[in-house]
Design a protein around this motif. Sequence first.
Motif, PDB file in Angstrom:
ATOM      1  N   UNK A 170     -63.143 -70.498 -60.717  1.00  0.00           N
ATOM      2  CA  UNK A 170     -63.589 -71.578 -60.157  1.00  0.00           C
ATOM      3  C   UNK A 170     -64.810 -70.634 -59.551  1.00  0.00           C
ATOM      4  N   UNK A 171     -65.021 -69.830 -58.378  1.00  0.00           N
ATOM      5  CA  UNK A 171     -65.501 -69.496 -57.781  1.00  0.00           C
ATOM      6  C   UNK A 171     -66.050 -68.319 -58.219  1.00  0.00           C
ATOM      7  N   UNK A 172     -66.951 -67.900 -57.390  1.00  0.00           N
ATOM      8  CA  UNK A 172     -67.656 -66.198 -56.608  1.00  0.00           C
ATOM      9  C   UNK A 172     -68.128 -65.841 -56.167  1.00  0.00           C
ATOM     10  N   UNK A 173     -68.274 -65.211 -55.323  1.00  0.00           N
ATOM     11  CA  UNK A 173     -68.698 -65.003 -54.068  1.00  0.00           C
ATOM     12  C   UNK A 173     -69.265 -63.202 -53.353  1.00  0.00           C
ATOM     13  N   UNK A 174     -69.585 -63.081 -53.018  1.00  0.00           N
ATOM     14  CA  UNK A 174     -70.822 -62.125 -52.914  1.00  0.00           C
ATOM     15  C   UNK A 174     -70.431 -61.887 -51.213  1.00  0.00           C
ATOM     16  N   UNK A 175     -70.392 -60.182 -51.402  1.00  0.00           N
ATOM     17  CA  UNK A 175     -70.404 -59.373 -50.491  1.00  0.00           C
ATOM     18  C   UNK A 175     -71.186 -58.607 -49.929  1.00  0.00           C
ATOM     19  N   UNK A 176     -71.544 -57.749 -49.081  1.00  0.00           N
ATOM     20  CA  UNK A 176     -71.681 -56.547 -48.469  1.00  0.00           C
ATOM     21  C   UNK A 176     -72.581 -55.952 -47.267  1.00  0.00           C
ATOM     22  N   UNK A 177     -73.266 -54.843 -47.572  1.00  0.00           N
ATOM     23  CA  UNK A 177     -74.136 -53.980 -46.825  1.00  0.00           C
ATOM     24  C   UNK A 177     -74.588 -55.189 -45.757  1.00  0.00           C
ATOM     25  N   UNK A 178     -75.436 -56.866 -46.514  1.00  0.00           N
ATOM     26  CA  UNK A 178     -76.340 -57.066 -45.559  1.00  0.00           C
ATOM     27  C   UNK A 178     -75.320 -57.991 -45.185  1.00  0.00           C
ATOM     28  N   UNK A 179     -73.921 -58.362 -45.558  1.00  0.00           N
ATOM     29  CA  UNK A 179     -73.210 -59.540 -45.148  1.00  0.00           C
ATOM     30  C   UNK A 179     -71.842 -58.667 -44.036  1.00  0.00           C
ATOM     31  N   UNK A 180     -72.063 -57.978 -43.533  1.00  0.00           N
ATOM     32  CA  UNK A 180     -71.016 -57.362 -42.790  1.00  0.00           C
ATOM     33  C   UNK A 180     -69.729 -57.129 -43.766  1.00  0.00           C
ATOM     34  N   UNK A 181     -69.982 -56.493 -44.974  1.00  0.00           N
ATOM     35  CA  UNK A 181     -68.460 -56.110 -45.515  1.00  0.00           C
ATOM     36  C   UNK A 181     -67.236 -57.323 -45.628  1.00  0.00           C
ATOM     37  N   UNK A 182     -67.567 -58.395 -46.079  1.00  0.00           N
ATOM     38  CA  UNK A 182     -66.156 -59.536 -45.838  1.00  0.00           C
ATOM     39  C   UNK A 182     -66.632 -60.340 -44.468  1.00  0.00           C
ATOM     40  N   UNK A 183     -67.870 -59.936 -43.860  1.00  0.00           N
ATOM     41  CA  UNK A 183     -67.909 -61.138 -42.374  1.00  0.00           C
ATOM     42  C   UNK A 183     -67.816 -62.102 -43.169  1.00  0.00           C
ATOM     43  N   UNK A 184     -68.870 -61.601 -43.708  1.00  0.00           N
ATOM     44  CA  UNK A 184     -69.177 -63.460 -44.652  1.00  0.00           C
ATOM     45  C   UNK A 184     -69.640 -63.256 -46.176  1.00  0.00           C
TER      46      UNK A 184
END
Length: 375
Positions: A170-184
């Motif tokens: 029911x959901x989908x999220x993105x994280x990565x180099x611009x999001x602190x790799x799991x920070x956001x």
Amino acid sequence: MLLGGIFVMAACSDDRDDNPTIKVPTAFKMETPAFVSSQVNLNNAAQFSFAWEKPDFGYFAKVNYTLEVSNTGKFTASPADEAADLSGKVVADYVEISTIFPLNKATITNDDLALAIMQVGQWEKPEQLPATQKVYMRVKAALPNVVSLHSNVIEFTVVPKYVKLPPKITQCYITGSEYGWGGTWKPLTPVRGTIGKQGKGVPTFWMMVYFKAGEEFKFAPNPKWENEFGAANATITDHAGASPSDAGGNIKIGNAGWYLVVVTNDGEKRTVSFEKPEVYLQGPTIGNWDCKKENMFTAPTAANGEFISPAFVATDNVRMCVKLKDFEWWKSEFIVNKAGDIVYRGDDEKDPEKIPVTAGQRCHLNFSTGKGSYK
């Protein structure tokens, strides 16, 4: 001249193939297959074939057929009805096998039927299955935007088979180099009607996003490191020149810019598609309900830039969207509310808030900040 006029009138009153009498049928017959005369073991049977009459609409109608399955024969509540009931009193007693059949016949597998039986029974573990189960089936015939009707019900007994229920994405999220790799973990927006108990097809999500060259990222169904996916375990498609690549399982962007990212995830198979960043006005403020060039916003090149609409041609309530392949525009629409926030419709059944705008104004969107305005 008089005789000629009489001849024309008589011809027009004929019920020909090109001048049919439109009918609205209320019933049609599903044939009883031979296998219903004996108990069916779903652990052994491979597939089942069904056939039915074509409803008589008085002309050749493109009808969509689906099979409905019940463990009680009542057919009073679907999973969508159960999900919509806030009191918790409604319990689904039938489900629809997801395949749409264009002809008046269908073949399904034993797993298709087994899954439907488990979903109706709300059984999740093998030990919950009964030794035998009565099964009731009927056909739904739908003439889109006109009418839907049901066939008679057939009945037979099966030995149920356990099949793994698909995960409820029911959901989908993105994280990565611009999001602190799991920070956001930034959420994507679901496409209306593809998630939840009432969802059909594959759960689908989208976002309008600016990527830097070299930026890396992954997606996950929840905001945590679990069942995440990227270049190594998803099918990647590029229709916009993003030039994505596999960077140790992460998706790495080759060319900086704005992209419409579309993600599907059925719990087993995932896809990530990079599309052109196209946003469209809809309705009276642009004079049509199409996704065509004259409706399109101009797209920025900078990360903090604004998407700007054509000038409104009328004073009315504004509607806007991104257009996703195989989906109607309103399933991926959004609005700038009175507070200046971009509000996505997502899976909301209700139409978005009515926001009146003035002819001559334009809509300005900043997807990086989530803000917008009309001026």
